[in-house]
Scaffold this motif. Structure first.
Motif: not given
Length: 414
Positions: A73-79, A320-334
């Motif tokens: 269950n590594v990934h999930l989404q809420a709305h 690991h050194f390097g990028p992994h993920n971004l904050h994705e500007n979801r509606p309701g978030s920053f």
């Protein structure tokens, strides 16, 4: 009473204000903060946790929902009142993936083609979270194959997933119709040429490369897809049942691939594209966060790279050194088209100002302390922070997970 969070290894314009071991399950991958609760998918603990973060300085684990046996269950989404959770085979529990190279440098379908569909659940599980700390399952979309890796869902009728289904070499793009959330259905699909083995297609990519959709972010009628070593696609999804290609760009080689996240900033015709570092000690080369000009969607052009953390020797630090993920500007978030947040694994969480798109500037950083204990059961993994996912809530509070180190709650001071 709030306990003092572990002292970060480094901070600049950021302050650690809270920490949680997520109820004794400190392994975290994707997280969503929704209505004052953090939903955290686990890498090792086979399920997801719920953490009450209404007081971000004193996060409290309030629930855990186990996955079916053998299931990730590594990934999930809420709305709104829905929580969508991936179901896939727990690949890191398979001895063949004990060496990360087996996962990142060849098609997953090739490694597991001898495995029969049993012992795990593959598909999409939908929960009602009208009561935020008590998810109630309302449906399950079953798929043949390894299952889903990641989802994009921000409400409404459509969800978008990457899924490894029978007949394909690796994860492809699927659109999911949620007109009735109790009866989700696959509506459309798209893949890079060479991935449909069942149709006789032959892989066109070199040995040691992995062409697989990590996920796509959708803005309007365009899906911005990241295909690991297969680069970037812009897909027209006006007809959700028949996605079509607008453009495809790939810079691997000469760069090392691992394209993970493509974040559109539609008001500025810009696209932030992140390549994930996937091997220890930068064995897969220096990875970048790129800024693309997408004024002409048929011809996206890279115009800048984000600066690399350099206040310490992070390559020598290990893991690991390097990028992994971004904050994705979801509606309701920053939501911002000038302030971008990213995780850098052993270099923690970073903030960037891209007011001048040709000169991104780092404006803040926080590197959490090493994890207190290791949850990652793969042999030989170093006990080093690997900041994984980042979510910034509407108040600007930053939340970040780690594969072993729990949930960090951070205040941005930039």
């Amino acid at each position: 009473m709030a306990t003092e969070p572990p002292r970060p290894d480094y901070s600049r314009n950021m302050r650690l204000i809270g920490h949680s071991d997520q109820g004794g399950r400190p392994d975290g991958v994707q997280l969503m903060v929704h209505r004052g609760y953090a939903y955290v998918g686990h890498m090792v603990s086979q399920g997801f946790s719920i953490v009450d973060v209404r007081d971000p300085k004193n996060p409290q684990a309030v629930g855990y929902v186990p996955a079916p046996p053998g299931t990730w269950n590594v990934h999930l989404q809420a709305h709104d009142d829905l929580l969508l959770v991936i179901n896939a085979r727990d690949l890191f529990a398979d001895a063949r993936f004990a060496d990360e190279k087996a996962y990142y440098t060849r098609s997953v379908g090739d490694t597991v083609r001898d495995v029969q569909d049993c012992g795990w659940c593959a598909g999409l599980r939908v929960f009602d979270i009208a009561t935020p700390d008590k998810p109630r399952e309302i449906s399950f979309l079953s798929l043949n194959g390894i299952g889903i890796h990641r989802i994009w869902y921000v409400g409404g009728r459509w969800a978008y997933v990457s899924a490894l289904i029978d007949g394909f070499t690796d994860y492809i793009f699927l659109t999911i119709d949620l007109a009735d959330p109790r009866k989700p259905e696959v509506a459309g699909r798209w893949w890079l040429p060479g991935m449909n083995e069942a149709a006789g297609e032959q892989p066109s990519w070199p040995e040691g490369k992995r062409y697989a959709l990590h996920h796509a972010i959708i803005a309007g009628d365009t899906a911005y897809g990241s295909w690991r070593d297969g680069g970037l696609t812009l897909l027209d999804v006006k007809d959700r049942t028949r996605p079509t290609l607008i453009s495809h760009r790939n810079w691997s080689p000469p760069f090392g691939g691992g394209t993970h996240t493509a974040l559109p900033l539609p008001d500025r015709d810009l696209l932030v594209v992140l390549d994930e570092a996937v091997l220890d000690n930068q064995e897969d080369g220096e990875k970048h966060i790129w800024l693309f000009d997408i004024r002409e969607p048929s011809n996206p052009i890279s115009i800048a790279t984000f600066p690399q953390p350099d206040e310490a020797d992070y390559v020598a630090k290990g893991a690991h050194f390097g990028p992994h993920n971004l904050h994705e500007n979801r509606p309701g978030s920053f939501v911002s088209s000038t302030l971008i947040f990213a995780t850098w694994q052993n270099a923690g969480v970073r903030a960037y100002d891209i007011s001048n798109p040709y000169r991104p500037v780092e404006t803040g950083a926080l590197v959490p302390a090493a994890p207190a204990r290791m949850m990652d059961t793969r042999p030989g993994r170093p006990q080093v922070i690997q900041s994984c996912d980042v979510f910034v809530d509407a108040q600007g509070i930053i939340y970040s997970t780690d594969y072993n180190g729990g949930l960090s709650v951070i205040e941005y001071l930039g």
